[in-house]
Design a protein around this motif. Structure first.
Motif, PDB file in Angstrom:
ATOM      1  N   GLU A  41       0.849  -1.196   0.000  1.00 53.92           N
ATOM      2  CA  GLU A  41       0.000   0.000   0.000  1.00 53.92           C
ATOM      3  C   GLU A  41       0.876   1.233   0.000  1.00 53.92           C
ATOM      4  O   GLU A  41       1.951   1.243   0.615  1.00 53.92           O
ATOM      5  N   ARG A  96       1.844   5.313  -2.083  1.00 56.25           N
ATOM      6  CA  ARG A  96       1.723   6.325  -3.125  1.00 56.25           C
ATOM      7  C   ARG A  96       2.759   6.038  -4.207  1.00 56.25           C
ATOM      8  O   ARG A  96       3.901   5.696  -3.912  1.00 56.25           O
ATOM      9  N   GLY A 126       1.240   1.929   5.212  1.00 57.72           N
ATOM     10  CA  GLY A 126      -0.069   1.339   5.501  1.00 57.72           C
ATOM     11  C   GLY A 126       0.043  -0.102   5.969  1.00 57.72           C
ATOM     12  O   GLY A 126       0.967  -0.493   6.680  1.00 57.72           O
ATOM     13  N   ARG A 131     -11.218   4.875  -8.047  1.00 56.78           N
ATOM     14  CA  ARG A 131     -10.198   3.828  -8.131  1.00 56.78           C
ATOM     15  C   ARG A 131     -10.118   3.258  -9.543  1.00 56.78           C
ATOM     16  O   ARG A 131     -11.125   2.876 -10.121  1.00 56.78           O
ATOM     17  N   GLY A 158      -5.759   2.111  -7.763  1.00 53.48           N
ATOM     18  CA  GLY A 158      -5.308   3.349  -7.162  1.00 53.48           C
ATOM     19  C   GLY A 158      -6.054   4.533  -7.736  1.00 53.48           C
ATOM     20  O   GLY A 158      -6.731   4.418  -8.765  1.00 53.48           O
ATOM     21  N   ARG A 159      -5.943   5.675  -7.063  1.00 52.36           N
ATOM     22  CA  ARG A 159      -6.589   6.916  -7.518  1.00 52.36           C
ATOM     23  C   ARG A 159      -5.552   7.719  -8.300  1.00 52.36           C
ATOM     24  O   ARG A 159      -4.600   8.243  -7.722  1.00 52.36           O
ATOM     25  N   CYS A 212      -0.325   8.299  -8.369  1.00 52.79           N
ATOM     26  CA  CYS A 212      -1.310   7.283  -7.982  1.00 52.79           C
ATOM     27  C   CYS A 212      -1.376   7.257  -6.459  1.00 52.79           C
ATOM     28  O   CYS A 212      -0.435   6.798  -5.798  1.00 52.79           O
ATOM     29  N   GLU A 213      -2.486   7.745  -5.922  1.00 50.44           N
ATOM     30  CA  GLU A 213      -2.665   7.809  -4.478  1.00 50.44           C
ATOM     31  C   GLU A 213      -3.519   6.637  -3.997  1.00 50.44           C
ATOM     32  O   GLU A 213      -4.289   6.065  -4.751  1.00 50.44           O
ATOM     33  N   ASP A 214      -3.356   6.304  -2.725  1.00 57.10           N
ATOM     34  CA  ASP A 214      -4.127   5.203  -2.143  1.00 57.10           C
ATOM     35  C   ASP A 214      -3.976   3.939  -2.984  1.00 57.10           C
ATOM     36  O   ASP A 214      -4.939   3.224  -3.263  1.00 57.10           O
ATOM     37  N   ARG A 262      -2.994   0.176  -3.988  1.00 55.96           N
ATOM     38  CA  ARG A 262      -2.968  -1.140  -3.346  1.00 55.96           C
ATOM     39  C   ARG A 262      -2.591  -2.155  -4.404  1.00 55.96           C
ATOM     40  O   ARG A 262      -3.343  -2.380  -5.345  1.00 55.96           O
ATOM     41  N   GLU A 281      -8.013  -6.610   1.922  1.00 55.92           N
ATOM     42  CA  GLU A 281      -7.788  -5.229   2.298  1.00 55.92           C
ATOM     43  C   GLU A 281      -8.252  -5.030   3.739  1.00 55.92           C
ATOM     44  O   GLU A 281      -8.984  -5.855   4.291  1.00 55.92           O
ATOM     45  N   CYS A 313      -8.702  -7.597  -2.042  1.00 55.48           N
ATOM     46  CA  CYS A 313      -7.965  -6.726  -2.958  1.00 55.48           C
ATOM     47  C   CYS A 313      -8.301  -7.173  -4.354  1.00 55.48           C
ATOM     48  O   CYS A 313      -7.702  -8.105  -4.887  1.00 55.48           O
TER      49      CYS A 313
END
Length: 216
Positions: free
Chosen positions: A11, A13, A54, A137, A161-162, A192-194, A196, A207, A213
């Motif tokens: 997990e 960024r 994370g 996402r 990811g966001r 790419c934030e958050d 996984r 998750e 996931c």
């Protein structure tokens, strides 16, 4: 050294830039069974910075250089340079997937500036600035082709990811093809934030909260 078995659930960024680079001398860094994908006679190369944190199996930072390649008509990615600040990640990446991880020290300033050094030399430095709001996402999936134990080894990577468009400037240092130096502007940059991710073969990792996931 003991390291987690595959797959690794990570997990954090991610910061990615895409470049068009000359193909000259590139084949020597690739497995013999793959060829670089060309656009306008140039290779597509990516540089990426990651902060894994994370609830992943490991927490560490890395920066890498990868080339978009093909095996026959199948698109793949080959990592030709990568540095991490975790000896566990270094050992596991080499043993499990043939990823040529090296050790480096990282400096992070806020959420958008970073640099890496290995020994007395600079690996790279970069600054990112997001240009758009975070999206819902977005699924990602690709396969990594490396040489492991003398043979081609292909590993799946999948996750979500966001993603946001970004402006980035890099000092590539040792990260550039052939260790080139100087400031460069990429063709495309993303944050790419958050994120996984699941790297390697094996079952899906849950998750937080018990949700799977999801694979794309």
């Amino acid at each position: 050294m003991t390291y987690p078995p595959e797959p690794w659930y990570l997990e954090g960024r991610l910061y990615l830039s895409v470049w068009l680079m000359p193909r000259r001398g590139l084949a020597a860094a690739l497995p013999p069974e793959v060829r670089p994908v060309s656009l306008a006679g140039r290779a597509l190369l990516g540089t990426a910075w990651a902060v894994y944190e994370g609830d992943g199996v490991l927490r560490y930072r890395e920066v890498l250089r990868a080339v978009l390649v093909r095996r026959r008509c199948r698109p793949l990615v080959t990592i030709t340079g990568i540095w991490v600040d975790s000896e566990v990640s270094r050992a596991g990446g080499r043993a499990l997937w043939g990823v040529p991880k090296e050790s480096a020290a990282f400096t992070v300033r806020g959420r958008d500036r970073f640099s890496a050094r290995a020994g007395r030399g600079q690996v790279c430095a970069a600054r990112f600035r997001a240009l758009t709001r975070a999206s819902p996402r977005v699924p990602v999936a690709f396969r990594v082709a490396q040489i492991r134990a003398g043979r081609l080894h292909i590993s799946p990577v999948r996750g979500r990811g966001r993603i946001r468009l970004a402006h980035a400037s890099w000092e590539l240092g040792a990260l550039g093809p052939g260790g080139g130096t100087g400031r460069h502007r990429p063709l495309l940059s993303l944050v790419c934030e958050d994120a996984r991710l699941l790297f390697g073969e094996g079952p899906r990792h849950p998750e937080p909260g018990g949700r799977p996931c999801a694979e794309p």
